[in-house]
Design an enzyme around this catalytic site. Structure first.
Site, PDB file in Angstrom:
ATOM      1  N   PHE A 146       0.859  -1.186   0.000  1.00 38.05           N
ATOM      2  CA  PHE A 146       0.000   0.000   0.000  1.00 38.05           C
ATOM      3  C   PHE A 146       0.891   1.230   0.000  1.00 38.05           C
ATOM      4  O   PHE A 146       1.616   1.487   0.960  1.00 38.05           O
ATOM      5  CB  PHE A 146      -0.966   0.050   1.191  1.00 38.05           C
ATOM      6  CG  PHE A 146      -1.887   1.239   1.085  1.00 38.05           C
ATOM      7  CD1 PHE A 146      -3.064   1.161   0.355  1.00 38.05           C
ATOM      8  CD2 PHE A 146      -1.545   2.451   1.664  1.00 38.05           C
ATOM      9  CE1 PHE A 146      -3.887   2.277   0.208  1.00 38.05           C
ATOM     10  CE2 PHE A 146      -2.360   3.568   1.522  1.00 38.05           C
ATOM     11  CZ  PHE A 146      -3.535   3.475   0.795  1.00 38.05           C
ATOM     12  N   ASP A 231       9.244   3.093   2.152  1.00 41.13           N
ATOM     13  CA  ASP A 231       8.009   3.836   2.416  1.00 41.13           C
ATOM     14  C   ASP A 231       7.678   3.659   3.896  1.00 41.13           C
ATOM     15  O   ASP A 231       7.121   2.645   4.300  1.00 41.13           O
ATOM     16  CB  ASP A 231       6.867   3.324   1.532  1.00 41.13           C
ATOM     17  CG  ASP A 231       5.562   4.074   1.800  1.00 41.13           C
ATOM     18  OD1 ASP A 231       5.496   4.839   2.781  1.00 41.13           O
ATOM     19  OD2 ASP A 231       4.599   3.884   1.027  1.00 41.13           O
ATOM     20  N   LYS A 272       2.110  11.032   7.345  1.00 43.98           N
ATOM     21  CA  LYS A 272       1.310  10.756   8.541  1.00 43.98           C
ATOM     22  C   LYS A 272       1.840  11.412   9.815  1.00 43.98           C
ATOM     23  O   LYS A 272       1.655  12.605  10.019  1.00 43.98           O
ATOM     24  CB  LYS A 272       1.126   9.241   8.686  1.00 43.98           C
ATOM     25  CG  LYS A 272       0.244   8.714   7.550  1.00 43.98           C
ATOM     26  CD  LYS A 272      -0.220   7.286   7.680  1.00 43.98           C
ATOM     27  CE  LYS A 272      -1.251   7.003   6.591  1.00 43.98           C
ATOM     28  NZ  LYS A 272      -0.997   5.827   5.799  1.00 43.98           N
TER      29      LYS A 272
END
Ligand SMILES: *Cc1c(COP(=O)(O)O)cnc(C)c1O
Length: 425
Positions: A146, A231, A272
């Site tokens: 993802f 990531d 985030k």
């Protein structure tokens, strides 16, 4: 009450159903306030937040230091565009590079934008530094990844829900099995620019690879002059019990890293929690000889590097360091998994628990397309704890890292009671 009538849950949900695109399927709870590990719904009921906005709120909801930085900067200067300099960006870039041990940063806003940026950076580096023939660059990705929702990123996805009827897709993505070093070696050739990987696959259901996976993957990448792009949008910034899940030569205080192998990715993607959930902030960090392929006009974003984002992110990262959040996540995570393991012995609903730090998941003992995990989350909600299934029968548990031990005990109690009393409706 003020002029605005108090809105009830049913009304709020009806409005979203009537006017909003239905691109999410939320649990039926309408939140209006948050503080630390808690959120409150519009009826005033309090819940433990066990999702933390997918690990954006590692520092807890509305952390006073971050909110203070936001409001102070908001009253001075919010956005200038990058047509001019601003007095926060340089300070922030220095802060971020020193914090994570990189030479240069490219600031963006959302995680997906940062992943896109990293892909563009890797391709350009591939052509200009590695000598890949024009138009041939490949990016290796992993199955069940993802990385976000843009066209190029879903071009690297094998999830039919994310991709169906969104084509044509961006070429040049090669998908291999996660946690499979032989597959990585086999996929290597002179056209590969980068290997894009999550140190732990979060959305897929918190899949933790073998201990030496990243380290070995990095060796393979180096041998083929391929960039390792980590990531860490979800795993990064203390969530997994270290500052970074791929933690390498960074400036985290002594004792924050455990003994497992450490890797320093060539390109690091953050998002985030870099803002503590207060504002969309993301970043791509890399060594100078990689980042220098980006020249004026090659890439950008109106909001990327805005002074508000810079001030918020510095405060959010100060909190991570000053409140020892990595160490807290590690200690609480060990406790949590041990206690969930005890619950597993008492109930037949849970197959296993896995994770690192406070990024954990339980696998519900039912088929992947069953609604059991959803029903259990509904029951958890009734008992005052909010969590959400990730893929089918998997429930992710990722509370804010500012949780106390006593609060964690209470949460484990709620999970235990819920699972022991649970009956399939
Ligand atoms: C959430 C996430 C993204 C995308 O971030 P957005 O801010 O939602 O675009 C990318 N990669 C990983 C690993 C994520 O968890």
């Amino acid at each position: 009450m003020s002029v605005v009538e108090k809105q009830h849950s049913a009304e709020a949900m009806a409005l979203e159903a009537r006017y909003g695109a239905q691109n999410y399927h939320p649990l039926p709870v309408v939140l209006s306030r948050g503080e630390g590990v808690f959120v409150w719904d519009v009826e005033g009921r309090r819940y433990y937040d066990f999702l933390s906005a997918y690990s954006a709120v590692n520092q807890g909801h509305c952390h006073p230091r971050i909110v203070e930085a936001l409001t102070a900067q908001a009253q001075k200067l919010t956005l200038t565009s990058r047509a001019f300099y601003n007095d926060q960006l340089g300070r922030y870039e220095k802060y971020l590079c020193e914090y994570f041990g990189f030479d240069k940063v490219l600031p963006m806003n959302t995680g997906a934008e940062a992943v896109e940026t990293a892909i563009k950076l890797a391709r350009k580096w591939g052509y200009e530094k590695k000598g890949i023939p024009a138009g041939k660059a490949k990016i290796i990705v992993c199955q069940n990844n993802f990385h976000g929702r843009t066209i190029s990123i879903i071009s690297a996805s094998n999830d039919p829900v994310a991709t169906e009827n969104f084509g044509p897709f961006t070429p040049g993505m090669v998908s291999i099995r996660y946690n499979d070093l032989e597959a990585l070696e086999a996929a290597m050739d002179e056209h590969v620019a980068a290997f894009l990987v999550e140190p732990i696959q979060g959305e897929a259901g918190v899949y933790v690879p073998d201990d030496n996976y990243l380290e070995q993957a990095h060796k393979i990448c180096k041998a083929h002059n391929v960039l390792l792009i980590a990531d860490e949008v979800q795993t990064g910034i203390a969530r997994t019990g270290r500052l970074l899940a791929s933690c390498g030569n960074c400036s985290c205080p002594k004792g924050q890293c455990s003994g497992t192998p450490q890797v320093k990715p060539d390109v690091l993607i953050l998002g985030k929690a870099i803002s503590g959930g207060v504002f969309p902030v993301s970043a791509v960090l890399a060594r100078k000889e990689i980042m220098e392929v980006i020249r004026p006009g090659n890439h950008g974003s109106t909001f990327g590097g805005n002074p508000l984002a810079c001030a918020v992110a510095m405060a959010a990262l100060d909190v991570v360091r000053d409140e020892d959040l990595a160490q807290r996540a590690r200690k609480l995570g060990e406790k949590f998994r041990a206690q969930i393991a005890e619950i597993i012995a008492e109930t037949h609903w849970v197959r296993l628990v896995r994770g690192k730090g406070l990024l954990n998941a339980i696998v519900i003992d039912d088929t992947e397309d069953s609604s059991t995990a959803w029903e259990i989350c509904m029951a958890l909600k009734e008992n005052g704890l909010l969590a959400k299934p990730t893929h089918g029968n998997i429930i992710r548990f990722a509370p804010p890292l500012v949780m106390t031990e006593a609060e964690l005990e209470e949460c484990v109690g709620i999970i235990r009671k819920t699972l022991l009393e649970f009956k399939k409706p």
